[in-house]
Design an enzyme around this catalytic site. Structure first.
Site, mmCIF file in Angstrom:
data_model
loop_
_atom_site.group_PDB
_atom_site.id
_atom_site.type_symbol
_atom_site.label_atom_id
_atom_site.label_comp_id
_atom_site.label_asym_id
_atom_site.label_seq_id
_atom_site.Cartn_x
_atom_site.Cartn_y
_atom_site.Cartn_z
ATOM 1 C CE LYS A 109 51.398 45.224 74.942
ATOM 2 N NZ LYS A 109 50.100 44.476 74.856
ATOM 3 C CB SER B 183 48.292 46.415 72.180
ATOM 4 O OG SER B 183 48.246 45.575 73.339
ATOM 5 C CB SER C 8 46.598 42.657 72.825
ATOM 6 O OG SER C 8 45.726 43.686 72.409
#
Length: 530
Positions: free
Chosen positions: A122, A202, A226
């Site tokens: 990420k 996210s 997330s």
């Protein structure tokens, strides 16, 4: 704590039974309108269903190389990712990393189960050789000076750092009505199952990339939901570790009191192996790699007690799926009782104000290490002068509220965080003790909503909050579908019970056998997803 090389070998040996039993998964049914759907084959290996132990077995025998595996994923990213927008960039050194792994395998000096395995990160995890942006143009310049500690551990284990994934900008902590999966750097990530639906935030790019078989594993981060919501909404596995199990050094923060990075994969085995590396050890209990060998034992669920928090507010389709899930677990010998953890309204009232104070403290400390805005006030000013930062949604209300929030030395804040810690832990501990439970379970997500920048998210999902605030582990495994859209089953346990939770998750995954590959449908009729 064991030395890494010995621990990694322990994990590999402990997981050997899974080479025989495998991990549940179905090949995709090719959609006529979608050339990217269908089995993803490399020398007879279906990348959608293969596990890390199976890959290592082939690399050890010389029938597969990390270079071939890495190249296959790079080519798939090139072919498939334009449809979903999950991968921001690939590493220019990926093939060199793979070639070095091939040498180690040929010499019989492989570093462990992640040696030669392609991993996506990420893009809020620092890498010295690629930009780390948190999705914001404010950080899109020079890369950080050093890798995050978790990246250092991945590299030391021989993993191939394949590239960076898109995310909800600033991990969804910027606007009051954000659109998950959107960032100014990467645009909008789409759900591979139905392309006009949202991937949840996210860690949206990490989850969508795994669903589309663009890497073997990925790293996400979570403050509250997330990792586990994107995992559930994209039909993959995501583990939020106990707070502190994985180093947060070099990860763009929201709150040191709740933030953690964690592994995501298409199966629990790969998730557990990656967590072993991220945590710096591999012998996480008598059952090997965080207990996932439990998946191979007949009757692994017999006698397990699971408390089901149904959350009917997530819709009739999800509630019906939970009924079917409970029936399947009971048929495997588990005892499933319905529960409602206490204190949830109070947790919801206190969490956000506490996070505002913590974000101001932690983002200022992080920005001081980077080129670009040096603090939160500078970041707010940057967004006001860069129209591209407002091309999906304009707001930065959370930034502005954090700037005005009390400092973390304020007595009111300190009382709030102390109450949050106490009530969140009691909400899980008391529920588990009252019913003598091995774990709590709940739906991880509703069916994915339609992505809409003007409206923002439709994501009131309370199931992740107790474990997130408490710092306890949680694990999302595929539970099934509502229409064409995946729903995950979220499992939660007590502090540092990651090994037991992963063991139980492997057994649940095996029983439900719920994952299927995406078909990249452009849309589904309104209302058909429940």
């Amino acid at each position: 704590m064991m030395k890494r090389s010995v621990a990694a070998l322990t994990v590999a040996l402990a997981l050997a039974p899974l080479l025989v039993a495998g991990v549940p998964g179905r090949r995709a049914v090719a959609a006529a309108s979608s050339p990217v759907a269908g089995p993803v084959l490399l020398r007879g290996v279906d990348l959608d269903t293969v596990t890390i132990p199976e890959l290592q077995d082939r690399m050890g025998r010389g029938s597969l190389t990390s270079s071939a595996l890495t190249l296959a994923y790079l080519r798939r990213i090139e072919a498939v990712d334009p449809r979903i927008g999950a991968v921001l960039r690939t590493s220019p050194t990926a093939l060199r990393q793979a070639a070095a792994s091939d040498v180690r395998h040929r010499l019989g000096k492989a570093l462990g189960p992640l040696d030669g395995i392609p991993v996506l990160l990420k893009d809020n995890v620092d890498t010295r050789d690629m930009p780390t942006t948190a999705g914001s143009l404010a950080l899109a310049g020079r890369p950080p000076e050093k890798d995050a500690e978790l990246v250092r551990r991945l590299r030391a284990a021989g993993a191939v750092v394949l590239g960076k994934t898109n995310l909800s900008e600033w991990a969804n902590f910027r606007a009051a009505r954000p659109t998950s999966g959107w960032s100014a750097v990467g645009g909008q990530t789409r759900n591979p199952y139905v392309l006009d639906r949202n991937p949840c935030g996210s860690s949206s790019g990490s989850a969508a990339a795994l669903a589309a078989s663009l890497a073997q594993v990925a790293i996400g981060t979570e403050t509250d939901g997330s990792i586990v919501c994107p995992a559930g909404m994209n039909g993959v596995v995501g583990h939020k570790p106990s707070l502190g199990l994985v180093s947060s050094s070099g990860v763009v923060p929201i709150s040191a009191e709740q933030d953690t990075a964690g592994p995501m994969a298409r199966n629990v085995v790969d998730t557990a192996l990656t967590l072993a590396v991220l945590g710096g050890h591999g012998d996480a209990g008598p059952d090997g790699a965080f207990g996932t060998t439990a998946a191979t034992r007949p009757g692994a669920l017999r006698g397990k007690r699971i408390g089901l928090w149904r959350l009917p507010s997530l819709g009739a389709g999800v509630d019906a799926l939970m009924t079917r899930t409970a029936a399947r677990l009971r048929a495997a010998g588990a005892r499933v009782v319905e529960v409602t953890p206490p204190y949830q309204d109070r947790l919801a009232a206190l969490e956000f104000p506490a996070l505002l104070s913590e974000f101001h403290r932690d983002i200022d400390a992080y920005l001081a290490t980077r080129h670009g805005p040096r603090d939160l006030a500078g970041l707010i000013a940057f967004n006001r002068t860069h129209p591209a930062e407002r091309s999906c949604f304009a707001g930065q209300e959370l930034f502005e509220q954090a700037l005005a929030a009390p400092p973390t030395t304020d007595p009111g804040y300190l009382a709030m965080r102390a109450e949050l810690k106490d009530l969140s832990r009691r909400s899980i501990d008391e529920t588990m003790a009252a019913h003598d439970l091995d774990a709590l379970a709940a739906p991880a997500n509703p069916p994915a909503w339609t992505t809409d920048c003007a409206r923002g998210d439709n994501d009131v999902i309370p199931s992740s909050t107790p474990a997130a605030v408490a710092g306890y582990p949680s694990l999302s495994v595929p539970a099934g579908f509502v229409g064409e859209l995946p729903v995950g089953l979220l499992l939660m346990a007590g502090n540092r019970q990651d090994a037991a939770l992963l063991s139980l998750g492997a057994a649940v995954e095996r029983r439900l056998d719920a994952r299927r590959a995406p078909r990249y449908l452009p849309t589904v009729p309104s209302g058909s997803a429940g």
